[in-house]
Every structure is written in C-alpha cells, then in structure tokens.
Design a protein around this motif. Structure first.
Motif, PDB file in Angstrom:
ATOM      1  N   VAL B  31     -17.933-102.561  45.919  1.00 32.13           N
ATOM      2  CA  VAL B  31     -18.325-101.148  46.044  1.00 32.13           C
ATOM      3  C   VAL B  31     -17.440-100.276  45.149  1.00 32.13           C
ATOM      4  CG1 VAL B  31     -19.172-101.340  48.411  1.00 32.13           C
ATOM      5  CG2 VAL B  31     -16.807-100.667  48.016  1.00 32.13           C
ATOM      6  N   GLY B  32     -18.003 -99.172  44.729  1.00 31.78           N
ATOM      7  CA  GLY B  32     -17.246 -98.200  43.944  1.00 31.78           C
ATOM      8  C   GLY B  32     -17.258 -96.858  44.654  1.00 31.78           C
ATOM      9  N   VAL B  33     -16.315 -96.018  44.307  1.00 31.42           N
ATOM     10  CA  VAL B  33     -16.200 -94.714  44.983  1.00 31.42           C
ATOM     11  C   VAL B  33     -15.953 -93.610  43.948  1.00 31.42           C
ATOM     12  CG1 VAL B  33     -14.844 -93.335  46.622  1.00 31.42           C
ATOM     13  CG2 VAL B  33     -15.232 -95.758  47.066  1.00 31.42           C
ATOM     14  N   ILE B  34     -16.634 -92.507  44.108  1.00 30.48           N
ATOM     15  CA  ILE B  34     -16.303 -91.297  43.336  1.00 30.48           C
ATOM     16  C   ILE B  34     -15.917 -90.231  44.351  1.00 30.48           C
ATOM     17  CG2 ILE B  34     -17.191 -89.444  41.860  1.00 30.48           C
ATOM     18  CD1 ILE B  34     -19.025 -91.490  40.522  1.00 30.48           C
ATOM     19  N   GLU B  57     -11.706 -90.074  40.430  1.00 29.64           N
ATOM     20  CA  GLU B  57     -11.434 -88.773  41.053  1.00 29.64           C
ATOM     21  C   GLU B  57     -11.980 -87.679  40.155  1.00 29.64           C
ATOM     22  OE1 GLU B  57      -7.247 -88.240  41.770  1.00 29.64           O
ATOM     23  OE2 GLU B  57      -7.007 -90.389  42.139  1.00 29.64           O
ATOM     24  N   LEU B  58     -12.711 -86.759  40.728  1.00 29.99           N
ATOM     25  CA  LEU B  58     -13.182 -85.602  39.973  1.00 29.99           C
ATOM     26  C   LEU B  58     -12.734 -84.360  40.741  1.00 29.99           C
ATOM     27  CD1 LEU B  58     -16.764 -86.897  39.140  1.00 29.99           C
ATOM     28  CD2 LEU B  58     -14.882 -86.674  37.530  1.00 29.99           C
ATOM     29  N   SER B  59     -11.765 -83.642  40.160  1.00 31.34           N
ATOM     30  CA  SER B  59     -11.169 -82.523  40.885  1.00 31.34           C
ATOM     31  C   SER B  59     -11.519 -81.201  40.220  1.00 31.34           C
ATOM     32  CB  SER B  59      -9.644 -82.680  40.921  1.00 31.34           C
ATOM     33  OG  SER B  59      -9.323 -83.945  41.438  1.00 31.34           O
ATOM     34  N   ASN B  60     -11.121 -80.140  40.909  1.00 33.71           N
ATOM     35  CA  ASN B  60     -11.189 -78.790  40.341  1.00 33.71           C
ATOM     36  C   ASN B  60     -12.611 -78.276  40.177  1.00 33.71           C
ATOM     37  OD1 ASN B  60      -9.728 -76.620  39.677  1.00 33.71           O
ATOM     38  ND2 ASN B  60      -9.085 -77.327  37.661  1.00 33.71           N
ATOM     39  N   ILE B  68     -17.859 -79.069  36.015  1.00 33.27           N
ATOM     40  CA  ILE B  68     -17.426 -80.475  35.867  1.00 33.27           C
ATOM     41  C   ILE B  68     -18.594 -81.465  35.961  1.00 33.27           C
ATOM     42  CG2 ILE B  68     -15.043 -80.062  36.674  1.00 33.27           C
ATOM     43  CD1 ILE B  68     -15.819 -81.541  39.250  1.00 33.27           C
ATOM     44  N   LYS B  69     -19.840 -80.923  35.874  1.00 30.98           N
ATOM     45  CA  LYS B  69     -21.010 -81.812  35.976  1.00 30.98           C
ATOM     46  C   LYS B  69     -20.980 -82.881  34.878  1.00 30.98           C
ATOM     47  CE  LYS B  69     -25.348 -80.337  35.331  1.00 30.98           C
ATOM     48  NZ  LYS B  69     -26.500 -79.492  35.623  1.00 30.98           N
ATOM     49  N   GLU B  70     -20.530 -82.467  33.697  1.00 34.17           N
ATOM     50  CA  GLU B  70     -20.471 -83.396  32.566  1.00 34.17           C
ATOM     51  C   GLU B  70     -19.569 -84.597  32.913  1.00 34.17           C
ATOM     52  OE1 GLU B  70     -19.111 -81.501  29.021  1.00 34.17           O
ATOM     53  OE2 GLU B  70     -18.876 -83.426  28.006  1.00 34.17           O
ATOM     54  N   ASN B  71     -18.436 -84.293  33.555  1.00 32.55           N
ATOM     55  CA  ASN B  71     -17.518 -85.381  33.942  1.00 32.55           C
ATOM     56  C   ASN B  71     -18.156 -86.283  34.993  1.00 32.55           C
ATOM     57  OD1 ASN B  71     -15.724 -84.195  32.280  1.00 32.55           O
ATOM     58  ND2 ASN B  71     -14.501 -83.231  33.891  1.00 32.55           N
ATOM     59  N   PHE B  72     -18.951 -85.684  35.869  1.00 33.33           N
ATOM     60  CA  PHE B  72     -19.642 -86.454  36.904  1.00 33.33           C
ATOM     61  C   PHE B  72     -20.637 -87.417  36.256  1.00 33.33           C
ATOM     62  CE2 PHE B  72     -23.091 -86.261  40.373  1.00 33.33           C
ATOM     63  CZ  PHE B  72     -22.565 -87.345  41.043  1.00 33.33           C
ATOM     64  N   ILE B  73     -21.388 -86.884  35.300  1.00 34.89           N
ATOM     65  CA  ILE B  73     -22.379 -87.715  34.610  1.00 34.89           C
ATOM     66  C   ILE B  73     -21.679 -88.880  33.889  1.00 34.89           C
ATOM     67  CG2 ILE B  73     -23.977 -87.683  32.623  1.00 34.89           C
ATOM     68  CD1 ILE B  73     -24.933 -84.936  33.685  1.00 34.89           C
ATOM     69  N   LYS B  74     -20.585 -88.562  33.225  1.00 38.48           N
ATOM     70  CA  LYS B  74     -19.846 -89.621  32.519  1.00 38.48           C
ATOM     71  C   LYS B  74     -19.325 -90.668  33.505  1.00 38.48           C
ATOM     72  CE  LYS B  74     -18.191 -87.005  28.546  1.00 38.48           C
ATOM     73  NZ  LYS B  74     -17.123 -86.089  28.159  1.00 38.48           N
ATOM     74  N   ALA B  75     -18.827 -90.186  34.647  1.00 40.69           N
ATOM     75  CA  ALA B  75     -18.295 -91.120  35.655  1.00 40.69           C
ATOM     76  C   ALA B  75     -19.408 -92.030  36.183  1.00 40.69           C
ATOM     77  CB  ALA B  75     -17.652 -90.338  36.800  1.00 40.69           C
TER      78      ALA B  75
END
Lengths: 458, 305
Positions: B31-34, B57-60, B68-75
């Motif tokens: 399993v993976g976690v974000i 981890e996606l903070s801030n 930070i949607k772009e970082n979410f998509i990349k993750a």
C-alpha cells in the motif's frame, strides 16, 4: 552611541539624555558611491558598497537596508516605472479593473522578485556591522500595498465595499508577516512597517478598517522577538493616536507632524518617536549650519528626551549633500560641540582674526589642507583625514598636509577666508578639490603627483 | 490496478486514526499513502511514519487547490510506478474534493499502473458536526462527495443528536452508507467493501489560494509547564479551527490534537521532529493578536512564534 543606545530607546529604557540617530538613506546611499537609485535597488554588490559608506560617514545608531515600498507590489505583478534618482513607482495595478485578492501561493520567498538583492545585503551588513548598528528591514504596510494592488479605487472601496477592503488588507497583512519572517531570518533588529497612506485616511476609517491588519503585523513582529516601527509620511497628526493603538515599539513621522504634540501622545503609550528633520528645506537645500541648527532646535523643543530618536522625516532625497547629513549626525551625537559650532557660524568677530593664506606657488611641495568640522567626532571628517594619512608615506616627498578644525577660532576664520561652505573639504594648493567627497588612495596619489609634476615642470 | 481511497473530514475528526487502522489492516499488502496537510509542517505524516510504507507528504495547502494541485498530480503519477494494491490519500481537513474525478481523468494517460477510484470516506466528528457544519463550503462538499460516511466519537453523543446528524447527512448525501463509531473502530473490510465512488456530479473545488485560512506555527520550549501549555491552548482555542503538533514539556514528549475546545494531549514515546504546534486560524489575521495575548497571559517565556 551605536546599536546599544538605539535598542535601549526601543526598549523604552533611560539613556541619560543621549539620543540615537538613524539616517534614512534609501536611494541616497547610492549617491555616496556614485550609483543610481535603480542600481542600488537591483544590484546587491552596489547596495552593499553604498551601505558601507552610509555606515562609515553617517555613524548611524540604526540604518535601513533599503527603502523601497514597491518591492512587494512588483512581486505580486504590478509594473514599476524606474527613475535614476528616486525609488520606483507603481504604474499598473493588478485589480484596477476588477476587484480581486492575490493568490496566497504568491507569498514571498527568498527567491521572489528583488528579495534576493535585499537579503544578500542584509546578511553581509549583519555580519560586518550588525553588532555596532541596529539594522532595519523595511516592509510595505498593508494599506499602501492594498492600494498598489487595487489602484485609486481602493479609496472608493473604503466607503462602498468595506468587506473587500478587509479581505484585501488581511491578505496584505499576512504578506507583511511573511516579509517580516524573511528579514528577521536575515538578521534584522527592527522591522519597519512603512505606510505613507495612513495619513490620507481619517482616524475613524483607520480604527474601523486598518487597526486589525496593522496590529496583526506588529503583534507578529513582537512575537518573533524583534522590534517594530511604524513609518508614516505626510500630515499624520490626527492619526498618531490610532496608530499607537496598533502597538508598534516605535513610530517615525516627517516634518508635517508637530513632534511635540505627537510625542505627548506616543509618551502616553510608551512608544518611541522618531523624526523629523525636514527632508527638503533643511537636508536637501539647507546648509550645514541649517542642519546643525535644525537638529538642535528639534532636540531642544522636546522636553522629555525619553523614547526619542532623531532621524530624517522619511526616505532622504537622493541628492542630499553628504555634509548636511554629517552635520545632523554630529549634532545628534555631540550636541554641545554642535552648539559651539552654531555660535561660531553666526559670530562675526572672526573677521578680526588675521589669517595668512600661504603662498602656494612658492611652496616646493603640494600643500594639502583638510578643513573639518571635527576630525575625531565627525565620521566623514575622520575619513577625509585618513584618506591622506593612509597614503602619506607614498606622497611625503611631494606633499605636506595640515588639518583645520571648525571649533578653533583661527580655523573658523580660515575656513571663511577660503570661502568654503561645506565641511569636510580638502584643498590642494588652495583649490577646493574634494568637497564632501573622500577620494580613494590611488586617485589622491595620482592627483598629488600631477600637481607636483606641474609645479616642477615635469 | 491500484484501488484509490480518499479520506476526507473536517479538521480533527479522526482521519489519521482511520488511516492508522487501514495501514494496520493492510500491513501485509503493498500500500502507498499520500498525506496532505494544510499547514507548513506535516504532523500527520510523522504520526503515520512506519517502516516499509511508501509515503508522500504534501503540505501547505489543499491538494485540490491550484496552489499545490500540480504537486498532487505529480505525486499520483509517481506513486503509480509502484504496484500497490491500495493507495490511501488523507486529504487536509479543509480539502474540497469536488474535482477528484477530474484529476484522475487528467492523469489517466500518464500513470504506469492505473488507478481505480474506490471513493472517499468522509469522517465526521459526531460531537462537533452540528456546530461546525456549514462553516466552510469545502466541508459540505466533503460530505456530498462521500462514498461512505463515518460518524466518529459516537460515545460522546446522545441518541437524539445521532438522529439529527443522520438527518443532516442524508440531506447532503442521499446514497452513502452511514456508520457510527468511536475511535474509528469499525470493521475495515466492511467499510472498504461498501465504499463506492460518489454519485454526485463532479464539481470545481472551492479550495482556492485566496480563501486559504491563515496557519501559524508556534514554538514551545521544554521549560513550559503543562499548566501553562493548557492555559495557552485554552486561550487561543476559540480563535482556531484546528491545532496539532508535538510538544516537549520538561523531559516528556506529547502529541497534541485539538479542534476548537476539544483538546487531546497524549504522551508520545518516539522522538519528535521539533516542539511545535500548527494552528489554523478561524478568525483570519486576528489570530496573531490572540496568540500574543495568550502567550503574555500564560507562558511569556516558554512559548513563541
């Protein structure tokens, strides 16, 4: 003198009547090294060089790194118009057509806009002089930043859409907190929230709409463990009380505000007051005598010297003559000596003293005459003298020098007889060559050599 | 194909507790976690740290906000390189997942192992739900978009309140199964098997960079006493949506989690990254003044920004 004195005042402690001095040399710092305002606001090396000169010549107890209220607006997308001898101004506004709030993702980082230039200068100055003088990081206040973003309609919004005003100034206050973080991290001792527009709104509007954002910024700075100052320009006489309510540690006002009346209010809140040497009439266009006298009159007008800082009213004009600022520094730090000089300036009996002007052409060597206010207490005078003594070994076969002091009667008479208006001045064979400009060693050696060779027809 | 499960719920409802239970239940599965945190410091990621679990981890900010949607998509794309059975995403308490389906459509052609969106589990704080509902549109959308609704802290509410919550939830979401629990103590298999993607239309997220509440990080020195700390927290609680972090009091570490006046301070036996509390403001920039007053009143020497 120095940082300790200023910090004592900002901590509201007793200083035995000694007053700190802060020259607000923004773009004017560049003048001292021959750089334009734009150069010092965009190039950290030139800014650092200029700030070193401010420190060297003006003996500040505290000094700002930059004085630029447009930096934040530029990062957020406003366009600036640059001028060589002034800070830039905002010429386009993000929300002048339609109301909006900027994205919080645009909060400043160490890499945003011109912040790297400022941070680099802060770090270097902190390391070099941070123990000796208090360093000021200046940030744009929430009201002025909001009006940069919205344009002149912001004042209409104050009447017609106060909810929007609250939202936009809240954003600007949070932005100011982030700016404060960056500057505190870079070692600033004082964060000054500069908001000239405060004088343009009524105290009632300030209390209703601006109290919270300003207080949030000052509370934040205090919680971060550094001192704060609230800078305002223009006639803010009626706003002083509501400004005090936001609890800054100190406040700076310009010549439009009566310092005596303002101090009566700031004293009630135990807030230090800084001001207010007139920027143009005295600093820019006055003589050295006017500046000394202006500072002494200002000091004398205020009975309670507790919680008092002497400074220019606001950002100094680019072209303020160096010697005027030097005179202010001297008057603040050595008021008794300065008083004697004022007496000397106005005394007429010096005309009676016989002064013999040397016959320069008959002299074998170039004759360097250093006319100073006081070579020990006036920093610019010290450096002027040092510029000669440091290289004297190299020129001693070509030149002799003498130092005149403006507190010795004969020297005052000589200064007058030579027709000199500004001190320090360096004369070479009777010609005033360096007026309030300190030559560097190589330049001076070249000038002396040229003159010596001319004398001897080489 | 990786089953993708989203955990939503307002601040302090129990998302991290449920995540712990999920990770425990699936400990033998890949399993993976974000973990998404609203503040600058990712406290939940610290709480969930476990050997072998691949975590991002996606903070801030909210992962559904343009900030930070772009970082979410990349993750999501990066995590698709792993052959997970499940990928669990813990959204921040203020996240509005209205655009989750859109995001998955965008990344479809970039993923290595494709995702099958099982749906979102929305966790509600039974004790605070009726008080907090409708405070922010994002929270309403968490409920509307939910595939399962888990009403937590059942032990703290009366049957009448339970009925009221049931009616409110049904009003917002007509189809999602509703479970009442305490400490997220539910049979995980039942929960996951009953999960289904929302039948509500996909929406634009109401999370925008402009409406992000202010967050501040408060530093707590070990010299603080528990009385001072509690006094401080009680003073600022009315001005906050959420407080959480780790603190050191004397020689002891604690984890701290609070939603308004509901506060839990528990001993924490592991090391902590730093003694700090992340606070999300419910009163905009007015929080700074509230913190200043609370520090002055309670612990002027041991708590600072």
């Amino acid at each position: 003198m120095g940082k300790e004195l200023l910090m004592k005042v900002l901590n509201h402690e007793d200083t035995n009547g000694q007053l700190p001095w802060i020259p607000f040399a923004g773009v004017h710092a560049g003048k001292l090294k021959g750089y334009s305002g734009r150069e010092v606001l965009t190039d950290s090396a030139k800014l650092i060089e200029s700030l070193r000169e401010v420190y060297k010549l003006y003996q500040p107890d505290g000094m700002p790194i930059t004085f630029d209220l447009q930096l934040e607006a530029e990062i957020l997308g406003c366009e600036l118009m640059w001028a060589d001898y002034n800070p830039p101004c905002v010429v386009s506004h993000l929300f002048d057509k339609e109301k909006g709030i900027p994205c919080k993702c645009k909060f400043p980082t160490p890499e945003s806009g011109r912040i790297p230039v400022v941070l680099e200068a802060m770090r270097v100055m902190k390391e070099e002089i941070g123990d000796k003088t208090a360093l000021y990081g200046l940030i744009c206040g929430p009201l002025t930043l909001a009006s940069h973003l919205r344009g002149s309609d912001f004042f209409k919004d104050i009447r017609k859409d106060p909810d929007y005003v609250v939202q936009l100034t809240s954003f600007c206050a949070e932005y100011a907190q982030k700016m404060a973080d960056l500057y505190i991290e870079a070692g600033m001792d004082v964060i000054a929230v500069v908001d000239p527009l405060v004088s343009q709104i009524s105290p009632k509007v300030f209390a209703n709409l601006m109290h919270e954002p300003f207080k949030a910024v000052f509370d934040y700075i205090r919680l971060k463990g550094v001192k704060s100052s609230f800078f305002v320009c223009g006639n803010a006489s009626y706003q002083i009380e509501v400004m005090c309510e936001t609890h800054p540690d100190s406040m700076a006002v310009d010549e439009n505000v009566d310092m005596v009346a303002a101090k009566a209010i700031t004293d009630r809140y135990n807030i230090a007051l800084s001001g207010n040497i007139p920027l143009t009439t005295t600093m820019l266009f006055g003589t050295q005598q006017d500046n000394i006298k202006g500072v002494l009159d200002l000091i004398d007008s205020i009975d309670n010297k507790h919680n008092l800082i002497i400074s220019p009213g606001c950002d100094m004009p680019y072209d303020v003559p160096l010697e005027n600022t030097v005179a202010c520094a001297l008057a603040v730090h050595h008021p008794d000596d300065a008083r004697a000089m004022v007496v000397n300036y106005s005394a007429s009996d010096f005309d009676q003293i016989e002064i013999e002007i040397p016959n320069y052409s008959a002299m074998d060597k170039v004759y360097i005459e250093l006319f100073t206010l006081d070579p020990e207490q006036c920093a610019a005078c010290t450096y002027m003298v040092k510029s000669v003594t440091d290289i004297f070994d190299e020129i001693k076969d070509m030149a002799d020098y003498i130092v005149y002091k403006y507190y010795i009667k004969e020297d005052i008479a000589r200064t007058a007889k030579m027709g000199l208006k500004n001190l320090p001045t360096m004369c070479l064979d009777g010609e005033s060559v360096y007026i309030s400009i300190i030559p560097d060693g190589d330049e001076l050696i070249a000038e002396i050599t040229k003159r010596y060779n001319a004398k001897h027809n080489k | 194909m990786t089953q993708l499960i989203l955990l939503t719920g307002f601040l302090g409802t129990g998302k991290t507790t449920l995540m712990e239970r999920l990770l425990h239940y699936y400990e033998d599965s890949p399993v993976g976690v974000i973990v998404n945190e609203f503040g600058e410091i990712n406290i939940d990621a610290r709480l969930l740290e476990k050997d072998g679990t691949i975590m991002r981890e996606l903070s801030n900010g909210s992962i559904f906000c343009s900030c930070i949607k772009e970082n979410f998509i990349k993750a999501l794309i990066d995590m698709s390189c792993h052959e997970f059975e499940y990928l669990f995403i813990e959204a921040s308490g203020l996240a509005d997942p209205g655009n989750m389906q859109q995001i998955l459509e965008v990344i479809e052609k970039y993923t290595v192992h494709s995702y099958d969106y099982s749906g979102s589990i929305c966790i509600l704080d039974g004790e605070a739900f009726l008080e907090l509902n409708n405070i922010l549109p994002a929270v309403g959308n968490q409920l509307t978009q939910a595939g399962v609704v888990l009403v937590n802290k059942e032990d703290l509410i009366s049957p009448a309140i339970k009925d009221e919550i049931q009616a409110e939830v049904r009003n917002a979401n007509t189809h999602a199964p509703i479970y009442f629990t305490s400490y997220c103590n539910i049979d995980i298999n039942t929960l996951v098997m009953n999960l289904q993607p929302s039948k509500s239309a996909s929406l634009d997220s109401t999370n925008t960079p402009e409406n992000r509440p202010q967050t501040l990080v408060i530093k707590v020195l070990p010299s603080v006493t528990m009385k001072e700390l509690q006094g401080f927290l009680n003073s600022i609680a009315p001005y906050t949506y959420r407080m959480k972090g780790f603190v050191t009091v004397g020689d002891t570490n604690y984890s701290l989690s609070g939603v308004r006046s509901h506060m839990m301070i528990m001993p924490w036996t592991r090391d902590i990254p730093s003694s700090e509390i992340v606070v999300i403001s419910a009163v905009g920039i007015g929080l700074t003044g509230a913190i200043a007053n609370a520090i002055n009143m309670n612990a002027p020497k041991s708590i600072k920004l």
